[in-house]
Design a protein around this motif. Structure first.
Motif, PDB file in Angstrom:
ATOM      1  N   PHE A  28       0.829  -1.149  -0.059  1.00 29.58           N
ATOM      2  CA  PHE A  28      -0.018  -0.104   0.063  1.00 29.58           C
ATOM      3  C   PHE A  28       0.809   1.229  -0.007  1.00 29.58           C
ATOM      4  O   PHE A  28       1.961   1.276   0.772  1.00 29.58           O
ATOM      5  N   PRO A  29       0.428   2.256  -0.683  1.00 30.79           N
ATOM      6  CA  PRO A  29       1.425   3.519  -0.786  1.00 30.79           C
ATOM      7  C   PRO A  29       1.008   4.083   0.541  1.00 30.79           C
ATOM      8  O   PRO A  29      -0.109   4.350   0.794  1.00 30.79           O
ATOM      9  N   THR A  30       1.996   4.342   1.235  1.00 25.77           N
ATOM     10  CA  THR A  30       1.960   4.975   2.658  1.00 25.77           C
ATOM     11  C   THR A  30       3.264   6.141   2.980  1.00 25.77           C
ATOM     12  O   THR A  30       4.012   5.715   2.268  1.00 25.77           O
ATOM     13  N   ASN A  31       3.051   6.929   3.930  1.00 24.37           N
ATOM     14  CA  ASN A  31       3.930   7.717   4.161  1.00 24.37           C
ATOM     15  C   ASN A  31       5.040   6.723   4.988  1.00 24.37           C
ATOM     16  O   ASN A  31       4.771   6.362   6.200  1.00 24.37           O
ATOM     17  N   ARG A  32       6.328   6.681   4.625  1.00 20.20           N
ATOM     18  CA  ARG A  32       7.153   5.971   5.189  1.00 20.20           C
ATOM     19  C   ARG A  32       8.281   6.700   5.636  1.00 20.20           C
ATOM     20  O   ARG A  32       9.388   6.241   5.903  1.00 20.20           O
ATOM     21  N   SER A  33       7.901   7.976   5.637  1.00 24.83           N
ATOM     22  CA  SER A  33       9.298   9.183   6.113  1.00 24.83           C
ATOM     23  C   SER A  33       8.972   9.155   7.398  1.00 24.83           C
ATOM     24  O   SER A  33      10.189   9.633   8.166  1.00 24.83           O
ATOM     25  N   GLY A  34       7.977   9.005   8.118  1.00 22.10           N
ATOM     26  CA  GLY A  34       7.849   9.676   9.592  1.00 22.10           C
ATOM     27  C   GLY A  34       7.757  11.232   9.654  1.00 22.10           C
ATOM     28  O   GLY A  34       7.639  11.756  10.833  1.00 22.10           O
ATOM     29  N   LEU A  83       6.523  11.411  -0.197  1.00 20.29           N
ATOM     30  CA  LEU A  83       6.783  10.686   1.005  1.00 20.29           C
ATOM     31  C   LEU A  83       6.219   9.400   1.022  1.00 20.29           C
ATOM     32  O   LEU A  83       6.144   8.656   1.827  1.00 20.29           O
ATOM     33  N   ARG A  84       5.629   8.894  -0.142  1.00 13.83           N
ATOM     34  CA  ARG A  84       5.317   7.409  -0.331  1.00 13.83           C
ATOM     35  C   ARG A  84       5.713   6.485  -1.179  1.00 13.83           C
ATOM     36  O   ARG A  84       5.389   5.842  -1.900  1.00 13.83           O
ATOM     37  N   GLN A  85       7.135   6.646  -0.860  1.00 14.30           N
ATOM     38  CA  GLN A  85       8.169   6.026  -1.776  1.00 14.30           C
ATOM     39  C   GLN A  85       8.210   4.478  -0.922  1.00 14.30           C
ATOM     40  O   GLN A  85       7.925   4.325  -0.014  1.00 14.30           O
ATOM     41  N   ARG A  86       8.757   3.488  -1.703  1.00 10.49           N
ATOM     42  CA  ARG A  86       8.764   2.229  -1.589  1.00 10.49           C
ATOM     43  C   ARG A  86      10.138   2.060  -0.194  1.00 10.49           C
ATOM     44  O   ARG A  86      10.927   2.966  -0.433  1.00 10.49           O
ATOM     45  N   VAL A 102      20.981  26.985   4.866  1.00 12.37           N
ATOM     46  CA  VAL A 102      20.102  25.963   4.372  1.00 12.37           C
ATOM     47  C   VAL A 102      21.120  24.618   4.234  1.00 12.37           C
ATOM     48  O   VAL A 102      21.940  24.494   4.097  1.00 12.37           O
ATOM     49  N   PHE A 103      20.405  23.327   4.554  1.00  8.31           N
ATOM     50  CA  PHE A 103      21.189  22.323   4.460  1.00  8.31           C
ATOM     51  C   PHE A 103      20.434  20.988   3.806  1.00  8.31           C
ATOM     52  O   PHE A 103      19.204  21.301   3.385  1.00  8.31           O
ATOM     53  N   GLU A 104      21.212  20.052   3.306  1.00 12.05           N
ATOM     54  CA  GLU A 104      20.472  18.800   2.749  1.00 12.05           C
ATOM     55  C   GLU A 104      20.359  17.625   3.569  1.00 12.05           C
ATOM     56  O   GLU A 104      21.367  17.499   4.398  1.00 12.05           O
ATOM     57  N   VAL A 105      19.296  16.774   3.416  1.00 13.37           N
ATOM     58  CA  VAL A 105      19.171  15.563   4.325  1.00 13.37           C
ATOM     59  C   VAL A 105      18.920  14.547   3.363  1.00 13.37           C
ATOM     60  O   VAL A 105      18.239  14.636   2.261  1.00 13.37           O
ATOM     61  N   ALA A 106      19.122  13.223   3.637  1.00 11.15           N
ATOM     62  CA  ALA A 106      18.704  12.050   2.841  1.00 11.15           C
ATOM     63  C   ALA A 106      17.816  11.188   3.753  1.00 11.15           C
ATOM     64  O   ALA A 106      18.425  10.914   4.840  1.00 11.15           O
ATOM     65  N   LEU A 107      16.856  10.958   3.138  1.00 10.80           N
ATOM     66  CA  LEU A 107      15.796  10.211   4.005  1.00 10.80           C
ATOM     67  C   LEU A 107      15.917   8.603   3.145  1.00 10.80           C
ATOM     68  O   LEU A 107      15.626   8.513   2.029  1.00 10.80           O
ATOM     69  N   VAL A 108      16.199   7.400   4.066  1.00  6.12           N
ATOM     70  CA  VAL A 108      15.964   6.246   3.780  1.00  6.12           C
ATOM     71  C   VAL A 108      14.697   5.765   4.233  1.00  6.12           C
ATOM     72  O   VAL A 108      14.637   5.309   5.217  1.00  6.12           O
ATOM     73  N   PHE A 109      13.657   5.495   3.177  1.00  8.39           N
ATOM     74  CA  PHE A 109      12.379   5.062   3.638  1.00  8.39           C
ATOM     75  C   PHE A 109      12.546   3.686   4.157  1.00  8.39           C
ATOM     76  O   PHE A 109      13.052   2.892   3.633  1.00  8.39           O
ATOM     77  N   ARG A 110      11.652   3.213   5.048  1.00  6.80           N
ATOM     78  CA  ARG A 110      11.345   2.038   5.675  1.00  6.80           C
ATOM     79  C   ARG A 110       9.912   1.932   6.228  1.00  6.80           C
ATOM     80  O   ARG A 110       9.240   2.893   6.643  1.00  6.80           O
ATOM     81  N   ASP A 111       9.332   0.632   6.339  1.00  3.79           N
ATOM     82  CA  ASP A 111       8.026   0.380   6.722  1.00  3.79           C
ATOM     83  C   ASP A 111       8.097   0.792   8.240  1.00  3.79           C
ATOM     84  O   ASP A 111       9.110   0.572   9.083  1.00  3.79           O
ATOM     85  N   LEU A 112       7.001   1.543   8.785  1.00  2.00           N
ATOM     86  CA  LEU A 112       7.094   1.928  10.115  1.00  2.00           C
ATOM     87  C   LEU A 112       6.459   1.156  11.105  1.00  2.00           C
ATOM     88  O   LEU A 112       6.410   1.512  12.226  1.00  2.00           O
ATOM     89  N   LEU A 113       5.608   0.327  10.391  1.00  2.00           N
ATOM     90  CA  LEU A 113       4.856  -0.651  11.509  1.00  2.00           C
ATOM     91  C   LEU A 113       5.343  -1.840  11.856  1.00  2.00           C
ATOM     92  O   LEU A 113       6.350  -2.556  11.101  1.00  2.00           O
TER      93      LEU A 113
END
Length: 113
Positions: A28-34, A83-86, A102-113
């Motif tokens: 399911f497409p869901t927000n995996r970023s937090g 925000l709904r990436q795999r 200004v700064f840059e961050v990298a988010l590595v998405f993961r399932d939060l449940l």
């Protein structure tokens, strides 16, 4: 949820049949970023950061402003889709925090449940 099925209605027999559609088992497409984002001010403002999430790992804080996603300007539809990436996908955000540079961050998405 219903788009994962093909619905057939038999009016005469008073029955409904649900068959699995292609893509039934896709995640399911869901927000995996937090991240919780607010667009009310015309900017993508961070409202909330879930503990133990990719956003928390990136040290994002409520009040941060997301300026770009993968070097593209932020719009509400673009941000929602981003925000709904795999799980396992990496996404780069450019962020403004108060008067800091200004700064840059990298988010590595993961399932939060």
């Amino acid at each position: 949820l219903l788009r994962r099925f093909i619905l057939t209605l038999d009016y005469q027999g008073r029955q409904a049949q649900l068959l699995r559609a292609p893509g039934f088992g896709d995640p399911f497409p869901t927000n995996r970023s937090g991240l919780g984002i607010d667009y009310e001010s015309g900017k993508a403002s961070v409202l909330a950061v879930l503990p133990n999430s990719p956003a928390a790992d990136a040290k994002l804080q409520p009040g941060d402003i997301v300026l770009t996603v993968e070097s593209e300007a932020v719009t509400p539809p673009r941000m929602r889709a981003a925000l709904r990436q795999r799980a396992g996908t990496t996404m780069r955000l450019t962020v403004q925090r108060g008067t800091e540079p200004v700064f840059e961050v990298a988010l590595v998405f993961r399932d939060l449940l």
